[in-house]
Write an enzyme that holds these catalytic residues in place. Structure first.
Site, mmCIF file in Angstrom:
data_model
loop_
_atom_site.group_PDB
_atom_site.id
_atom_site.type_symbol
_atom_site.label_atom_id
_atom_site.label_comp_id
_atom_site.label_asym_id
_atom_site.label_seq_id
_atom_site.Cartn_x
_atom_site.Cartn_y
_atom_site.Cartn_z
ATOM 1 N N LYS A 11 0.827 -1.211 0.000
ATOM 2 C CA LYS A 11 0.000 0.000 0.000
ATOM 3 C C LYS A 11 0.866 1.268 0.000
ATOM 4 O O LYS A 11 2.090 1.198 0.197
ATOM 5 C CB LYS A 11 -0.917 -0.038 1.223
ATOM 6 C CG LYS A 11 -1.900 -1.219 1.220
ATOM 7 C CD LYS A 11 -2.854 -1.155 2.410
ATOM 8 C CE LYS A 11 -3.841 -2.306 2.375
ATOM 9 N NZ LYS A 11 -4.857 -2.189 3.443
ATOM 10 N N TYR A 51 -12.273 -1.916 -3.666
ATOM 11 C CA TYR A 51 -12.784 -2.120 -2.308
ATOM 12 C C TYR A 51 -14.307 -1.976 -2.225
ATOM 13 O O TYR A 51 -14.833 -1.688 -1.153
ATOM 14 C CB TYR A 51 -12.111 -1.133 -1.352
ATOM 15 C CG TYR A 51 -10.718 -1.537 -0.928
ATOM 16 C CD1 TYR A 51 -10.500 -2.681 -0.163
ATOM 17 C CD2 TYR A 51 -9.610 -0.763 -1.272
ATOM 18 C CE1 TYR A 51 -9.232 -3.051 0.256
ATOM 19 C CE2 TYR A 51 -8.331 -1.130 -0.857
ATOM 20 C CZ TYR A 51 -8.160 -2.274 -0.100
ATOM 21 O OH TYR A 51 -6.892 -2.645 0.317
ATOM 22 N N THR A 93 -5.086 -7.645 10.507
ATOM 23 C CA THR A 93 -5.372 -6.347 9.886
ATOM 24 C C THR A 93 -4.913 -5.191 10.768
ATOM 25 O O THR A 93 -4.307 -4.233 10.281
ATOM 26 C CB THR A 93 -6.894 -6.221 9.627
ATOM 27 O OG1 THR A 93 -7.305 -7.322 8.819
ATOM 28 C CG2 THR A 93 -7.217 -4.915 8.912
ATOM 29 N N ARG A 104 2.779 -6.765 9.111
ATOM 30 C CA ARG A 104 2.037 -5.679 9.756
ATOM 31 C C ARG A 104 2.576 -5.369 11.152
ATOM 32 O O ARG A 104 2.575 -4.214 11.580
ATOM 33 C CB ARG A 104 0.552 -6.017 9.776
ATOM 34 C CG ARG A 104 -0.083 -5.821 8.376
ATOM 35 C CD ARG A 104 -1.417 -6.444 8.291
ATOM 36 N NE ARG A 104 -2.147 -6.083 7.073
ATOM 37 C CZ ARG A 104 -3.196 -6.760 6.633
ATOM 38 N NH1 ARG A 104 -3.633 -7.821 7.302
ATOM 39 N NH2 ARG A 104 -3.825 -6.384 5.527
ATOM 40 N N ASN A 114 -1.862 -0.060 6.837
ATOM 41 C CA ASN A 114 -1.327 -1.330 7.342
ATOM 42 C C ASN A 114 -0.449 -2.045 6.314
ATOM 43 O O ASN A 114 -0.317 -3.260 6.334
ATOM 44 C CB ASN A 114 -2.453 -2.222 7.868
ATOM 45 C CG ASN A 114 -3.460 -2.603 6.801
ATOM 46 O OD1 ASN A 114 -3.376 -2.140 5.670
ATOM 47 N ND2 ASN A 114 -4.399 -3.455 7.160
ATOM 48 N N HIS A 117 -2.087 -5.441 1.520
ATOM 49 C CA HIS A 117 -3.389 -6.094 1.337
ATOM 50 C C HIS A 117 -3.122 -7.486 0.788
ATOM 51 O O HIS A 117 -2.219 -7.670 -0.021
ATOM 52 C CB HIS A 117 -4.266 -5.327 0.339
ATOM 53 C CG HIS A 117 -5.441 -6.148 -0.138
ATOM 54 N ND1 HIS A 117 -6.595 -6.241 0.599
ATOM 55 C CD2 HIS A 117 -5.594 -6.949 -1.215
ATOM 56 C CE1 HIS A 117 -7.434 -7.066 -0.032
ATOM 57 N NE2 HIS A 117 -6.843 -7.501 -1.139
ATOM 58 N N GLU A 128 -9.508 -10.672 -7.735
ATOM 59 C CA GLU A 128 -8.580 -9.556 -7.530
ATOM 60 C C GLU A 128 -7.408 -9.630 -8.520
ATOM 61 O O GLU A 128 -6.934 -8.599 -9.008
ATOM 62 C CB GLU A 128 -8.071 -9.553 -6.083
ATOM 63 C CG GLU A 128 -9.184 -9.202 -5.093
ATOM 64 C CD GLU A 128 -8.728 -9.191 -3.648
ATOM 65 O OE1 GLU A 128 -7.545 -9.499 -3.368
ATOM 66 O OE2 GLU A 128 -9.554 -8.855 -2.781
HETATM 67 P P1 CMP Z 1 -7.288 -4.731 3.637
HETATM 68 O O1 CMP Z 1 -6.819 -6.116 3.911
HETATM 69 O O2 CMP Z 1 -6.682 -4.005 2.513
HETATM 70 O O3 CMP Z 1 -8.869 -4.770 3.417
HETATM 71 C C1 CMP Z 1 -9.707 -3.689 3.750
HETATM 72 C C2 CMP Z 1 -8.993 -2.608 4.447
HETATM 73 O O4 CMP Z 1 -9.799 -1.696 5.144
HETATM 74 C C3 CMP Z 1 -8.111 -3.206 5.521
HETATM 75 O O5 CMP Z 1 -7.033 -3.883 4.951
HETATM 76 C C4 CMP Z 1 -7.760 -2.008 6.370
HETATM 77 O O6 CMP Z 1 -6.607 -1.346 5.900
HETATM 78 C C5 CMP Z 1 -8.971 -1.118 6.140
HETATM 79 N N1 CMP Z 1 -9.716 -0.996 7.388
HETATM 80 C C6 CMP Z 1 -10.328 -1.957 8.050
HETATM 81 N N2 CMP Z 1 -10.883 -1.461 9.185
HETATM 82 C C7 CMP Z 1 -10.570 -0.151 9.204
HETATM 83 C C8 CMP Z 1 -10.855 0.893 10.110
HETATM 84 N N3 CMP Z 1 -11.557 0.682 11.226
HETATM 85 N N4 CMP Z 1 -10.394 2.115 9.807
HETATM 86 C C9 CMP Z 1 -9.677 2.332 8.663
HETATM 87 N N5 CMP Z 1 -9.395 1.375 7.765
HETATM 88 C C10 CMP Z 1 -9.835 0.142 8.047
#
Ligand code: CMP
Length: 142
Positions: A11, A51, A93, A104, A114, A117, A128
């Site tokens: 990311k 997303y 996550t 992470r 984070n 993905h 994807e």
């Molecule tokens: P990812 O695995 O890319 O899939 C969805 C993304 O949404 C997740 O990683 C996080 O980076 C993001 N995400 C999930 N929960 C939150 C949150 N509470 N606030 C901000 N971003 C979030």
């Protein structure tokens, strides 16, 4: 054990902090092979579409803004049980819950920023991968 493919995105926070090499090393050291790769800057619309499943979530706007902020490094990883293996290597996550040694835990800044993905199922991995790559852009065992 099944040879699978999964999608991984480094990311904007990871690319901005020069972490591409360190993240790819984690995957390669665990036996996953990079079979497709692209450095690209997602548009707002592309980030929204990628997303879309999260469109009702309160963090959707923040997520789209972040993912379209600067370049991402998108890869297809291939290996035994690649979907689950990639998720193990990434960690939870929320970096506060991520296990020691995971990407992470070591690199993520927050639940939003984070660093990586990864696809969460084989079905989503197929969708994807097709979102970003055509078959002729992938160079693995099949
Ligand atoms: P990812 O695995 O890319 O899939 C969805 C993304 O949404 C997740 O990683 C996080 O980076 C993001 N995400 C999930 N929960 C939150 C949150 N509470 N606030 C901000 N971003 C979030």
């Amino acid at each position: 054990m099944a040879i699978e493919r999964t999608l991984s995105i480094i990311k904007p926070d990871g690319v901005e902090r020069n972490l591409i090499g360190k993240v790819l090393t984690k995957f390669e050291d665990a036996g996953l092979k990079v079979v497709g790769a692209r450095l690209m800057h997602l548009s707002v619309r592309e980030a929204e579409l990628f997303y879309w499943v999260h469109r009702e979530r309160g963090f959707f706007g923040e997520l789209v803004e972040f993912m379209s902020r600067s370049a991402v490094f998108v890869t297809v990883l291939e290996g035994e049980n690649a979907v689950a293996a990639n998720r193990d290597i990434m960690g939870a996550t929320n970096p506060e819950n991520a296990a020691e040694g995971t990407i992470r835990k070591e690199f993520a800044l927050s639940i939003g920023e984070n660093t990586v993905h990864g696809s969460d199922s084989q079905e989503n991995a197929a969708n994807e991968i097709a979102f970003f790559f055509s078959g002729t852009e992938l160079h693995g065992a099949r």
